[in-house]
Structures are given as C-alpha cells and as structure tokens.
Design a protein around this motif. Structure first.
Motif, PDB file in Angstrom:
ATOM      1  N   ASP A 159      -3.607   2.112   0.349  1.00 35.19           N
ATOM      2  CA  ASP A 159      -4.872   1.266   0.489  1.00 35.19           C
ATOM      3  C   ASP A 159      -5.662   1.401   1.669  1.00 35.19           C
ATOM      4  OD1 ASP A 159      -4.187   0.443  -2.198  1.00 35.19           O
ATOM      5  OD2 ASP A 159      -3.428  -1.553  -1.569  1.00 35.19           O
ATOM      6  N   GLN A 160      -5.282   1.793   2.730  1.00 35.19           N
ATOM      7  CA  GLN A 160      -5.799   1.806   4.146  1.00 35.19           C
ATOM      8  C   GLN A 160      -6.357   3.157   4.625  1.00 35.19           C
ATOM      9  OE1 GLN A 160      -2.947   0.178   6.763  1.00 35.19           O
ATOM     10  NE2 GLN A 160      -3.155  -1.895   6.263  1.00 35.19           N
ATOM     11  N   LEU A 161      -5.931   4.379   3.582  1.00 31.11           N
ATOM     12  CA  LEU A 161      -6.169   5.664   4.087  1.00 31.11           C
ATOM     13  C   LEU A 161      -7.657   5.795   4.381  1.00 31.11           C
ATOM     14  CD1 LEU A 161      -4.139   7.825   1.829  1.00 31.11           C
ATOM     15  CD2 LEU A 161      -3.758   7.224   4.236  1.00 31.11           C
ATOM     16  N   ASP A 162      -8.651   5.438   3.531  1.00 33.45           N
ATOM     17  CA  ASP A 162      -9.999   5.538   3.821  1.00 33.45           C
ATOM     18  C   ASP A 162     -10.464   4.969   5.127  1.00 33.45           C
ATOM     19  OD1 ASP A 162     -12.526   6.575   2.551  1.00 33.45           O
ATOM     20  OD2 ASP A 162     -13.173   4.593   2.502  1.00 33.45           O
ATOM     21  N   LYS A 163      -9.954   3.904   5.597  1.00 35.80           N
ATOM     22  CA  LYS A 163     -10.263   3.104   6.672  1.00 35.80           C
ATOM     23  C   LYS A 163      -9.445   3.835   7.884  1.00 35.80           C
ATOM     24  CE  LYS A 163     -10.733  -1.339   4.716  1.00 35.80           C
ATOM     25  NZ  LYS A 163     -10.266  -2.726   4.449  1.00 35.80           N
ATOM     26  N   LEU A 164      -8.741   4.579   7.654  1.00 36.61           N
ATOM     27  CA  LEU A 164      -7.734   5.243   8.782  1.00 36.61           C
ATOM     28  C   LEU A 164      -8.175   6.665   9.131  1.00 36.61           C
ATOM     29  CD1 LEU A 164      -4.269   3.761   8.096  1.00 36.61           C
ATOM     30  CD2 LEU A 164      -5.766   3.095   9.728  1.00 36.61           C
ATOM     31  N   VAL A 181       5.015  11.037  -7.566  1.00 33.46           N
ATOM     32  CA  VAL A 181       4.134  11.710  -6.882  1.00 33.46           C
ATOM     33  C   VAL A 181       2.730  12.006  -7.429  1.00 33.46           C
ATOM     34  CG1 VAL A 181       3.775  13.841  -5.458  1.00 33.46           C
ATOM     35  CG2 VAL A 181       5.979  12.653  -5.295  1.00 33.46           C
ATOM     36  N   PRO A 182       2.604  12.352  -8.819  1.00 37.09           N
ATOM     37  CA  PRO A 182       1.502  12.715  -9.671  1.00 37.09           C
ATOM     38  C   PRO A 182       0.843  11.353  -9.545  1.00 37.09           C
ATOM     39  CG  PRO A 182       3.177  13.758 -10.652  1.00 37.09           C
ATOM     40  CD  PRO A 182       3.744  12.928  -9.594  1.00 37.09           C
ATOM     41  N   ALA A 183       1.222  10.111  -9.779  1.00 36.65           N
ATOM     42  CA  ALA A 183       0.590   9.070  -9.880  1.00 36.65           C
ATOM     43  C   ALA A 183       0.117   8.662  -8.339  1.00 36.65           C
ATOM     44  CB  ALA A 183       1.434   7.792 -10.360  1.00 36.65           C
ATOM     45  N   ILE A 184       0.721   9.084  -7.565  1.00 37.91           N
ATOM     46  CA  ILE A 184       0.218   8.745  -6.050  1.00 37.91           C
ATOM     47  C   ILE A 184      -1.045   9.510  -5.798  1.00 37.91           C
ATOM     48  CG2 ILE A 184       0.697   9.093  -3.414  1.00 37.91           C
ATOM     49  CD1 ILE A 184       3.600   8.501  -4.087  1.00 37.91           C
ATOM     50  N   GLN A 185      -0.920  10.990  -6.171  1.00 35.37           N
ATOM     51  CA  GLN A 185      -2.218  11.645  -6.105  1.00 35.37           C
ATOM     52  C   GLN A 185      -3.362  11.311  -6.728  1.00 35.37           C
ATOM     53  OE1 GLN A 185       0.870  14.997  -6.706  1.00 35.37           O
ATOM     54  NE2 GLN A 185      -0.953  16.135  -5.333  1.00 35.37           N
ATOM     55  N   GLN A 186      -3.010  10.819  -8.052  1.00 38.98           N
ATOM     56  CA  GLN A 186      -4.169  10.350  -8.836  1.00 38.98           C
ATOM     57  C   GLN A 186      -4.943   9.109  -8.274  1.00 38.98           C
ATOM     58  OE1 GLN A 186      -2.529  10.198 -12.733  1.00 38.98           O
ATOM     59  NE2 GLN A 186      -1.827  12.259 -12.835  1.00 38.98           N
ATOM     60  N   ARG A 187      -4.129   8.272  -7.758  1.00 38.42           N
ATOM     61  CA  ARG A 187      -4.597   6.867  -7.320  1.00 38.42           C
ATOM     62  C   ARG A 187      -5.314   7.238  -6.091  1.00 38.42           C
ATOM     63  NH1 ARG A 187      -0.181   2.404  -4.861  1.00 38.42           N
ATOM     64  NH2 ARG A 187      -1.804   1.714  -3.477  1.00 38.42           N
ATOM     65  N   VAL A 188      -4.906   8.053  -5.098  1.00 41.63           N
ATOM     66  CA  VAL A 188      -5.810   8.317  -3.989  1.00 41.63           C
ATOM     67  C   VAL A 188      -6.925   8.935  -4.199  1.00 41.63           C
ATOM     68  CG1 VAL A 188      -5.724   9.389  -1.488  1.00 41.63           C
ATOM     69  CG2 VAL A 188      -3.748   8.063  -2.439  1.00 41.63           C
ATOM     70  N   TRP A 189      -6.988   9.978  -5.100  1.00 42.67           N
ATOM     71  CA  TRP A 189      -8.111  10.594  -5.658  1.00 42.67           C
ATOM     72  C   TRP A 189      -9.247   9.650  -6.240  1.00 42.67           C
ATOM     73  CZ3 TRP A 189     -11.216  14.563  -4.825  1.00 42.67           C
ATOM     74  CH2 TRP A 189     -12.305  15.010  -5.990  1.00 42.67           C
ATOM     75  N   LYS A 190      -8.779   8.630  -7.039  1.00 44.80           N
ATOM     76  CA  LYS A 190      -9.611   7.649  -7.838  1.00 44.80           C
ATOM     77  C   LYS A 190     -10.167   6.932  -6.844  1.00 44.80           C
ATOM     78  CE  LYS A 190      -9.557   4.327 -11.321  1.00 44.80           C
ATOM     79  NZ  LYS A 190      -8.704   3.401 -12.454  1.00 44.80           N
ATOM     80  N   ASN A 191      -9.374   6.425  -5.762  1.00 39.90           N
ATOM     81  CA  ASN A 191      -9.866   5.573  -5.109  1.00 39.90           C
ATOM     82  C   ASN A 191     -10.773   6.035  -3.949  1.00 39.90           C
ATOM     83  OD1 ASN A 191      -8.659   3.494  -6.436  1.00 39.90           O
ATOM     84  ND2 ASN A 191      -6.765   3.295  -5.108  1.00 39.90           N
ATOM     85  N   PHE A 192     -10.409   7.180  -3.353  1.00 43.04           N
ATOM     86  CA  PHE A 192     -10.918   7.557  -2.077  1.00 43.04           C
ATOM     87  C   PHE A 192     -11.357   9.138  -2.220  1.00 43.04           C
ATOM     88  CE2 PHE A 192      -7.632   4.617  -0.378  1.00 43.04           C
ATOM     89  CZ  PHE A 192      -8.535   3.559  -0.324  1.00 43.04           C
ATOM     90  N   ALA A 193     -11.165   9.707  -3.503  1.00 43.51           N
ATOM     91  CA  ALA A 193     -11.590  11.147  -3.489  1.00 43.51           C
ATOM     92  C   ALA A 193     -11.050  11.940  -2.512  1.00 43.51           C
ATOM     93  CB  ALA A 193     -13.183  11.125  -3.613  1.00 43.51           C
ATOM     94  N   LEU A 194      -9.710  11.569  -2.135  1.00 47.00           N
ATOM     95  CA  LEU A 194      -9.108  12.574  -1.068  1.00 47.00           C
ATOM     96  C   LEU A 194      -8.111  13.575  -1.935  1.00 47.00           C
ATOM     97  CD1 LEU A 194      -7.617  10.091   1.568  1.00 47.00           C
ATOM     98  CD2 LEU A 194      -9.601  11.296   1.316  1.00 47.00           C
ATOM     99  N   GLN A 195      -8.397  14.863  -1.482  1.00 43.30           N
ATOM    100  CA  GLN A 195      -7.699  15.968  -2.232  1.00 43.30           C
ATOM    101  C   GLN A 195      -6.267  15.900  -1.779  1.00 43.30           C
ATOM    102  OE1 GLN A 195      -9.650  19.702  -1.527  1.00 43.30           O
ATOM    103  NE2 GLN A 195     -11.731  18.915  -1.970  1.00 43.30           N
TER     104      GLN A 195
END
Length: 216
Positions: A159-164, A181-195
């Motif tokens: 949840d803090q990745l975009d701020k860090l 792991v796929p759910a982790i990747q999808q979540r981070v992409w959806k929330n912050f557009a991180l590849q």
C-alpha cells in the motif's frame, strides 16, 4: 560471481534471536545478482531493506553498487538492527540500520526517493493472533509469521509503494506460492500502474519461492 557476504562474526546466540539466512535469502541474492548490471546502470542513490535481519542482503547489495549509495535498513528487532550494522562493517558496507516498523521513519523525508527497495517478508501462513504476537514481540518469530494469507505485513508495504519508490525505483519482493503472486502483481498494477515480473522461482523443500520485481 558475487560472493555471499561474510557472516562469520555472527554467533549461535545471534541466530537464537535473528533469522539466519536460508533459501529465501539466497533466492533474493540470486535475483539481485542476475540484475546486477542493470542495477549498476541505474546507479541508485538510496537503497532501503525492510526487515533486514542479519544484514546479509544489504551487504550483498553493497557489493553490487559500491559506496555511492545510501544504504538504509529497518527491523523491529533490536538485535537484528545490531547484526545488520555489524554485517555491514564486516563486509565494508556502511549500512544505517534503524529499529523501526518497515518504512515508518522514512515516509516523509524520503517520499518517492527510494531507488531500490528490497523485502524478504514474514510470508508463512499462521493464524492472525500468532502473527500479531510475533510482530509485537520484536524477536525471531516476527521474521516468518505472516498471518492467515502470509500477507499481513506485506500488505502494508504494498500500500505504500507509490509513496516510497523514486521515479526510476525498483522493488524486489520475496513470496511463496500461497501468497498468490499473480494477485499481488495485479493489485500493484491496478493501484499504482507498476510493472512487475517474476525474476526467479524455485522449490526449496515444501516451499515454492518467488522473487517479484516491481518497476515504475
């Protein structure tokens, strides 16, 4: 080949309280070594390891990147912070280790300034009470007890990745198959557009380990 950091200064008593490097540590080292040339080209100025334990990973990164980087490390376990600093000295890497919960001391001062973030989290599935007790106890159990999905601590970091992360920042995360792991990747992409991609995966006994790399 980059040698594994010298840990000969750490004692059995240290490992009674601090997580001893194991297969999950070594797959992270292998992933970082695999990306060593890219990381050197990136020339990170600030590196932060969360849950640094013995300090093995931070010292390994120091061997990759050299002295032109600020190495920070956090751990709730006071003994781990001491070990991290000692391991840095043993391996000629100056690591500033703080006793802290994840990135809490760095949020404002280093907002969007962390070029390299690494985390081998407590990913083992446990009941919620055990995980809460382990994290509040600030001892070795906090290195592995991850709650019902093994994600209780990792969720906070995600949840803090975009701020860090800096504009060119990278994040390397260790996970096991049960963490989804796929759910982790999808979540981070959806929330912050991180590849993201899985850099390495391997079986170690009953665990199927992954290292996931996230990039802006």
């Amino acid at each position: 080949m980059i040698p594994t950091p010298d840990l000969s200064h750490l004692t059995r008593e240290d490992y009674d309280h601090v997580y001893e490097p194991a297969e999950d540590t070594f797959i992270l080292l292998d992933a970082l070594e695999q990306d060593a040339l890219e990381l050197q080209k990136l020339a990170p100025r600030v590196c932060l390891e969360l849950g640094s334990g013995s300090g093995c990973v931070s010292s390994f990164i120091g061997a990759i990147l050299g002295a032109n980087c600020l190495y920070l490390a956090s751990d709730t376990n006071p003994r781990a912070s001491q070990c991290t600093m000692r391991t840095g000295r043993q391996n000629n890497t100056a690591v500033d280790a703080v006793i802290a919960n994840l990135a809490s001391p760095f949020g404002r001062r280093l907002s969007r300034s962390i070029d390299l973030l690494v985390f081998n989290p407590p990913y083992v599935l446990t009941d919620e009470g055990e995980a809460v007790d382990a994290q509040s106890g600030a001892d070795i159990a906090g290195a592995w007890a991850g709650g019902p999905s093994g994600m209780q601590v990792t969720d906070i970091v995600l949840d803090q990745l975009d701020k860090l992360l800096s504009p060119t920042g990278r994040f390397y995360l260790v996970a096991v198959k049960q963490n989804d792991v796929p759910a982790i990747q999808q979540r981070v992409w959806k929330n912050f557009a991180l590849q993201s991609d899985v850099v390495l995966q391997r079986r170690a006994g009953r665990e199927h380990l992954f290292v996931v790399r996230f990039m802006r």
